[in-house]
Design an enzyme around this catalytic site. Structure first.
Site, PDB file in Angstrom:
ATOM      1  N   ARG A 158       7.531   0.508  13.583  1.00  0.00           N
ATOM      2  CA  ARG A 158       7.832  -0.003  12.307  1.00  0.00           C
ATOM      3  C   ARG A 158       9.090  -0.844  12.510  1.00  0.00           C
ATOM      4  NH1 ARG A 158       5.494   3.363   8.337  1.00  0.00           N
ATOM      5  NH2 ARG A 158       4.781   5.360   9.294  1.00  0.00           N
ATOM      6  N   GLU A 165      12.802  -9.222   0.997  1.00  0.00           N
ATOM      7  CA  GLU A 165      11.811  -8.390   1.592  1.00  0.00           C
ATOM      8  C   GLU A 165      12.657  -6.719   1.450  1.00  0.00           C
ATOM      9  OE1 GLU A 165      11.361  -8.629   5.794  1.00  0.00           O
ATOM     10  OE2 GLU A 165      10.127  -6.932   5.875  1.00  0.00           O
ATOM     11  N   PRO A 225       0.697  -1.301  -0.192  1.00  0.00           N
ATOM     12  CA  PRO A 225      -0.001  -0.168  -0.029  1.00  0.00           C
ATOM     13  C   PRO A 225       0.777   1.108   0.327  1.00  0.00           C
ATOM     14  CG  PRO A 225      -0.161  -1.218   2.039  1.00  0.00           C
ATOM     15  CD  PRO A 225       0.576  -2.059   1.175  1.00  0.00           C
ATOM     16  N   ASN A 226       0.282   2.041  -0.793  1.00  0.00           N
ATOM     17  CA  ASN A 226       0.943   3.678  -0.784  1.00  0.00           C
ATOM     18  C   ASN A 226       2.168   3.720  -1.766  1.00  0.00           C
ATOM     19  OD1 ASN A 226      -1.205   4.902   0.795  1.00  0.00           O
ATOM     20  ND2 ASN A 226      -0.294   3.731   2.311  1.00  0.00           N
ATOM     21  N   HIS A 282      12.650  -2.600   2.011  1.00  0.00           N
ATOM     22  CA  HIS A 282      12.113  -1.216   2.552  1.00  0.00           C
ATOM     23  C   HIS A 282      13.125  -0.081   2.271  1.00  0.00           C
ATOM     24  CE1 HIS A 282       9.248  -3.302   4.771  1.00  0.00           C
ATOM     25  NE2 HIS A 282      10.126  -4.128   5.365  1.00  0.00           N
ATOM     26  N   ASN A 288       8.012  -5.599  -1.076  1.00  0.00           N
ATOM     27  CA  ASN A 288       7.742  -4.524  -0.030  1.00  0.00           C
ATOM     28  C   ASN A 288       6.556  -4.640   0.349  1.00  0.00           C
ATOM     29  OD1 ASN A 288       7.933  -2.220   1.487  1.00  0.00           O
ATOM     30  ND2 ASN A 288       8.697  -0.915   0.170  1.00  0.00           N
ATOM     31  N   ALA A 297       3.186  -0.690   4.849  1.00  0.00           N
ATOM     32  CA  ALA A 297       2.594  -1.037   6.171  1.00  0.00           C
ATOM     33  C   ALA A 297       2.203  -2.228   6.665  1.00  0.00           C
ATOM     34  CB  ALA A 297       1.422  -0.133   6.227  1.00  0.00           C
ATOM     35  N   ARG A 300      13.034   4.383  12.700  1.00  0.00           N
ATOM     36  CA  ARG A 300      11.870   5.350  12.417  1.00  0.00           C
ATOM     37  C   ARG A 300      10.893   5.095  14.037  1.00  0.00           C
ATOM     38  NH1 ARG A 300       9.362   4.800   7.017  1.00  0.00           N
ATOM     39  NH2 ARG A 300       8.002   6.342   7.649  1.00  0.00           N
ATOM     40  N   ARG A 343       4.868  10.814  -2.189  1.00  0.00           N
ATOM     41  CA  ARG A 343       4.884  10.742  -0.823  1.00  0.00           C
ATOM     42  C   ARG A 343       6.076  10.989  -0.095  1.00  0.00           C
ATOM     43  NH1 ARG A 343       4.676   4.438   1.163  1.00  0.00           N
ATOM     44  NH2 ARG A 343       3.952   5.245   3.319  1.00  0.00           N
ATOM     45  N   TYR A 371      11.601   8.645   1.174  1.00  0.00           N
ATOM     46  CA  TYR A 371      11.471   7.697   0.027  1.00  0.00           C
ATOM     47  C   TYR A 371      11.948   8.083  -1.305  1.00  0.00           C
ATOM     48  CZ  TYR A 371       8.204   5.316   3.381  1.00  0.00           C
ATOM     49  OH  TYR A 371       7.329   5.060   4.522  1.00  0.00           O
TER      50      TYR A 371
HETATM   51  C1  DQA Z   1       8.288   1.047   3.949  1.00  0.00           C
HETATM   52  C2  DQA Z   1       8.174   1.290   5.314  1.00  0.00           C
HETATM   53  C3  DQA Z   1       7.047   0.752   6.084  1.00  0.00           C
HETATM   54  O1  DQA Z   1       7.080   0.946   7.393  1.00  0.00           O
HETATM   55  C4  DQA Z   1       5.817   1.966   5.575  1.00  0.00           C
HETATM   56  O2  DQA Z   1       4.563   1.671   6.090  1.00  0.00           O
HETATM   57  C5  DQA Z   1       6.055   1.943   4.050  1.00  0.00           C
HETATM   58  C6  DQA Z   1       7.070   1.658   3.219  1.00  0.00           C
HETATM   59  C7  DQA Z   1       9.504   1.247   3.321  1.00  0.00           C
HETATM   60  O3  DQA Z   1       9.605   0.741   2.135  1.00  0.00           O
HETATM   61  O4  DQA Z   1      10.561   1.948   3.710  1.00  0.00           O
HETATM   62  O5  DQA Z   1       4.872   2.079   3.558  1.00  0.00           O
HETATM   63  O6  DQA Z   1       8.130  -0.339   3.647  1.00  0.00           O
END
Ligand code: DQA
Length: 159
Positions: free
Chosen positions: A110, A97, A9-10, A99, A73, A76, A106, A17, A22
């Protein structure tokens, strides 16, 4: 060999964002770079992004019998999703995985990944370059698996 890249998501909002966390690269730009690495290594690659947990579970399940490795990835959902974790275990293949940000420096919530204990490895905190590192890693891992399969086949033929 086929790799499926799954974005949670996102991540469709990358480039827009929280650029301080990021970076400024858009998801399509990251995917183009990954595609280039895949081509250089004769790896088939597919991309999937969803904001919905169940769709991500479905996409992981579709990898069974179809793909050789996953780069994910979970965004959240990393911190909450037992369903995605269980799907990864069921898929039973190399999973990297990723990130973009360093989740360990952070907010406290997280710093716990439900995905890390069931992944082959985690790449985190290198910005969008982490996806490049993930491609290099999965290429290496799949190469080793292919070499092992070939060796076993030759051994069986020579018996
Ligand atoms: C993330 C880290 C997560 O905590 C966050 O919710 C994201 C992006 C990252 O790529 O750093 O949406 O996965």
């Amino acid at each position: 060999m086929k790799v499926v890249v799954i974005q949670g998501p996102n991540l469709n909002l990358l480039g827009h964002r929280e650029q301080n966390l990021y970076g400024s690269m858009k998801l399509e730009e990251i995917h183009t770079q990954m595609e280039n690495i895949a081509k250089q290594n004769s790896i088939e690659i597919e991309f999937f992004q969803s904001n919905l947990e169940g769709e991500i579970v479905d996409r992981i399940q579709e990898c069974i019998g179809d793909a050789d490795g996953i780069i994910i990835n979970p965004a959240a959902y990393t911190h909450t999703s037992i369903a995605i974790r269980d799907a990864i275990v069921a898929a039973s293949m190399p999973v990297i995985e990723v990130h973009i940000s360093n989740i360990y420096r952070r907010e406290e919530f997280r710093s716990k990944s439900l995905i890390a204990p069931v992944s082959t490895g985690q790449i985190c905190g290198f910005g969008p370059f982490g996806y490049h590192l993930a491609m290099v890693s999965i290429t290496q891992i799949l190469g080793e698996i292919a070499a092992q399969r070939k060796m076993k086949k030759t051994q069986a033929e020579n018996k």
